[in-house]
Design a protein around this motif. Structure first.
Motif, PDB file in Angstrom:
ATOM      1  N   SER A 177     -41.835  41.505  33.498  1.00 21.42           N
ATOM      2  CA  SER A 177     -40.976  40.476  32.913  1.00 21.42           C
ATOM      3  C   SER A 177     -39.519  40.760  33.262  1.00 21.42           C
ATOM      4  CB  SER A 177     -41.143  40.447  31.389  1.00 21.42           C
ATOM      5  OG  SER A 177     -40.195  39.564  30.801  1.00 21.42           O
ATOM      6  N   TYR A 178     -38.817  39.703  33.639  1.00 20.89           N
ATOM      7  CA  TYR A 178     -37.395  39.825  33.993  1.00 20.89           C
ATOM      8  C   TYR A 178     -36.520  38.977  33.073  1.00 20.89           C
ATOM      9  CZ  TYR A 178     -39.277  41.977  38.188  1.00 20.89           C
ATOM     10  OH  TYR A 178     -39.944  42.803  39.061  1.00 20.89           O
ATOM     11  N   GLU A 179     -37.065  38.617  31.915  1.00 17.14           N
ATOM     12  CA  GLU A 179     -36.303  37.821  30.963  1.00 17.14           C
ATOM     13  C   GLU A 179     -35.088  38.593  30.468  1.00 17.14           C
ATOM     14  OE1 GLU A 179     -38.692  36.533  27.739  1.00 17.14           O
ATOM     15  OE2 GLU A 179     -40.161  35.478  29.004  1.00 17.14           O
ATOM     16  N   GLY A 180     -34.022  37.859  30.207  1.00  8.57           N
ATOM     17  CA  GLY A 180     -32.864  38.480  29.603  1.00  8.57           C
ATOM     18  C   GLY A 180     -33.177  38.933  28.187  1.00  8.57           C
ATOM     19  N   ARG A 181     -32.458  39.944  27.714  1.00 10.15           N
ATOM     20  CA  ARG A 181     -32.718  40.434  26.365  1.00 10.15           C
ATOM     21  C   ARG A 181     -31.415  40.837  25.699  1.00 10.15           C
ATOM     22  NH1 ARG A 181     -36.078  46.001  27.613  1.00 10.15           N
ATOM     23  NH2 ARG A 181     -34.970  46.613  29.511  1.00 10.15           N
ATOM     24  N   ASP A 250     -33.943  47.107  33.224  1.00  7.85           N
ATOM     25  CA  ASP A 250     -33.600  45.877  33.938  1.00  7.85           C
ATOM     26  C   ASP A 250     -33.085  46.153  35.338  1.00  7.85           C
ATOM     27  OD1 ASP A 250     -34.009  43.862  31.756  1.00  7.85           O
ATOM     28  OD2 ASP A 250     -32.544  45.162  30.767  1.00  7.85           O
ATOM     29  N   PRO A 317     -29.593  35.117  36.218  1.00  6.11           N
ATOM     30  CA  PRO A 317     -30.765  34.391  35.727  1.00  6.11           C
ATOM     31  C   PRO A 317     -32.051  35.179  35.995  1.00  6.11           C
ATOM     32  CG  PRO A 317     -29.334  32.954  37.017  1.00  6.11           C
ATOM     33  CD  PRO A 317     -28.821  34.340  37.206  1.00  6.11           C
ATOM     34  N   GLU A 318     -33.047  34.924  35.199  1.00  4.97           N
ATOM     35  CA  GLU A 318     -34.318  35.646  35.305  1.00  4.97           C
ATOM     36  C   GLU A 318     -34.892  35.575  36.714  1.00  4.97           C
ATOM     37  OE1 GLU A 318     -38.881  35.308  33.496  1.00  4.97           O
ATOM     38  OE2 GLU A 318     -37.231  34.148  32.607  1.00  4.97           O
ATOM     39  N   TYR A 319     -34.827  34.413  37.344  1.00  9.41           N
ATOM     40  CA  TYR A 319     -35.459  34.252  38.652  1.00  9.41           C
ATOM     41  C   TYR A 319     -34.777  35.107  39.718  1.00  9.41           C
ATOM     42  CZ  TYR A 319     -31.768  31.207  40.525  1.00  9.41           C
ATOM     43  OH  TYR A 319     -30.581  30.715  40.992  1.00  9.41           O
ATOM     44  N   ARG A 321     -33.247  38.124  39.175  1.00  7.01           N
ATOM     45  CA  ARG A 321     -33.682  39.509  38.984  1.00  7.01           C
ATOM     46  C   ARG A 321     -35.128  39.697  39.450  1.00  7.01           C
ATOM     47  NH1 ARG A 321     -30.773  39.217  34.143  1.00  7.01           N
ATOM     48  NH2 ARG A 321     -32.691  38.919  32.926  1.00  7.01           N
TER      49      ARG A 321
END
Length: 351
Positions: A177-181, A250, A317-319, A321
């Motif tokens: 997962s590369y979602e921001g946190r 990350d 943005p997630e995409y 990363r």
């Protein structure tokens, strides 16, 4: 230390806990399941006087065995990583390599420029390196910079070939997962000896982490001060299990100063980050430049650039990363895996 004519004897001044011996010798033997006898000196992670002092009887036994058995390897291939003993000026290594049926010398640091302490200069790494180069049938260098240094120092005609430090990507847990946190996380993987490289850019890293509300995981056997990073750092003692934490970060980082010694570094940390499908940020020094470019990462050269690069990747943005992480994994799989280099390594070592 049995020497009943084994086909392959691997020799190092350290045990498996030392990154160089593990990566350059043991990982290859284990991966290819090659029968081999391992001479590991006292089996320690390092050869610091304090470390060896705690295992003095083992060190004495190792010295006696090495000097007794160095002339009995004529029916074997000897694969020597860097040095056989921390108390040698190259005579022992020369004898091992010249006596062996095939003597292969492997090194992965710029031993010509090694920053030895005053005590260590009594047993110069540079002299060990020079005498080993002069006695080997085949020299294996961890990167092109090291190969150039070896060709300049070795006798004319000595074969010198590059085999990078290799990795088995399937042994690493890939990032999923590369979602921001809310709390972004940077990871640095290294050793007590290289923690100074991290501390050198601590203020820039801290500025970025404060801005984005992030933290840094420091995976190392060291316990030294981390300077400005201390309030935002989480230390984890190095172990094989600790590598599973890479995928929780990350971004993976590898700062290096630009010196003759660091230009010989083999970028193994970057390969481990790449095998985990992490985006990478690394100083463009030596082979780092090639690896970080191939991985689609960021290559900051100044303190300001370090701040900017980390901020960019942690707020991307997630995409983006995800794209950088997948590019890093693909680059490592294609160019630095055991599968990519197995034919070359077999030919050089086993003939």
């Amino acid at each position: 230390m049995s020497i009943e004519s084994p086909g392959l004897i691997t020799v190092a001044a350290y045990g498996r806990g030392a990154a160089s011996a593990r990566v350059r010798l043991h990982d290859w033997v284990d991966h290819l399941q090659i029968p081999a006898v391992s001479w590991e000196y006292a089996g320690t992670r390092d050869a610091a006087p304090r470390t060896l002092g705690r295992r003095l009887p083992a060190a004495v036994r190792a010295e006696v065995r090495l000097r007794r058995d160095a002339c009995r390897v004529d029916n074997s291939t000897v694969l020597l990583s860097r040095a056989a003993s921390p108390f040698s000026n190259g005579g022992l290594e020369s004898r091992l390599l010249s006596t062996a049926r095939r003597g292969v010398y492997d090194f992965d640091d710029s031993l010509a420029h090694y920053p030895d302490s005053a005590l260590r200069r009594a047993w110069s790494r540079r002299r060990v390196w020079q005498r080993s180069l002069a006695s080997a049938d085949q020299v294996i260098a961890g990167n092109a910079t090291l190969a150039e240094e070896a060709r300049a120092a070795a006798p004319a005609g000595t074969p010198v070939t590059v085999v990078p430090s290799c990795i088995e990507p399937s042994s690493y847990r890939p990032k999923s997962s590369y979602e921001g946190r809310e709390t972004p996380r940077v990871v640095w993987l290294g050793s007590p000896a290289t923690e100074a490289f991290l501390v050198a850019v601590a203020r820039s890293l801290r500025a970025c982490l404060d801005r984005v509300g992030g933290r840094i995981t420091v995976i190392s056997a060291g316990e030294g001060p981390l300077g400005a990073l201390a309030p935002v750092a989480d230390r984890v003692t190095w172990s094989a299990d600790a590598l599973s934490l890479l995928a929780d970060a990350d971004v993976g980082i590898m700062p290096l100063p630009d010196t003759p010694f660091t230009r010989g570094k083999c970028a193994y940390k970057l390969l481990q980050y790449g095998a985990t499908a992490l985006p990478v940020v690394a100083s463009p020094v030596g082979v780092n430049r090639d690896v970080v470019t191939g991985c689609g990462g960021w290559a900051p050269a100044t303190d300001t650039e370090w701040d900017d690069a980390l901020t960019e990747v942690l707020t991307a943005p997630e995409y983006l990363r995800a794209s950088a992480g997948r590019a890093a994994l693909a680059h490592v799989q294609e160019n630095y895996s055991f599968a990519s280099w197995e034919p070359t390594w077999r030919k050089l070592v086993l003939g």
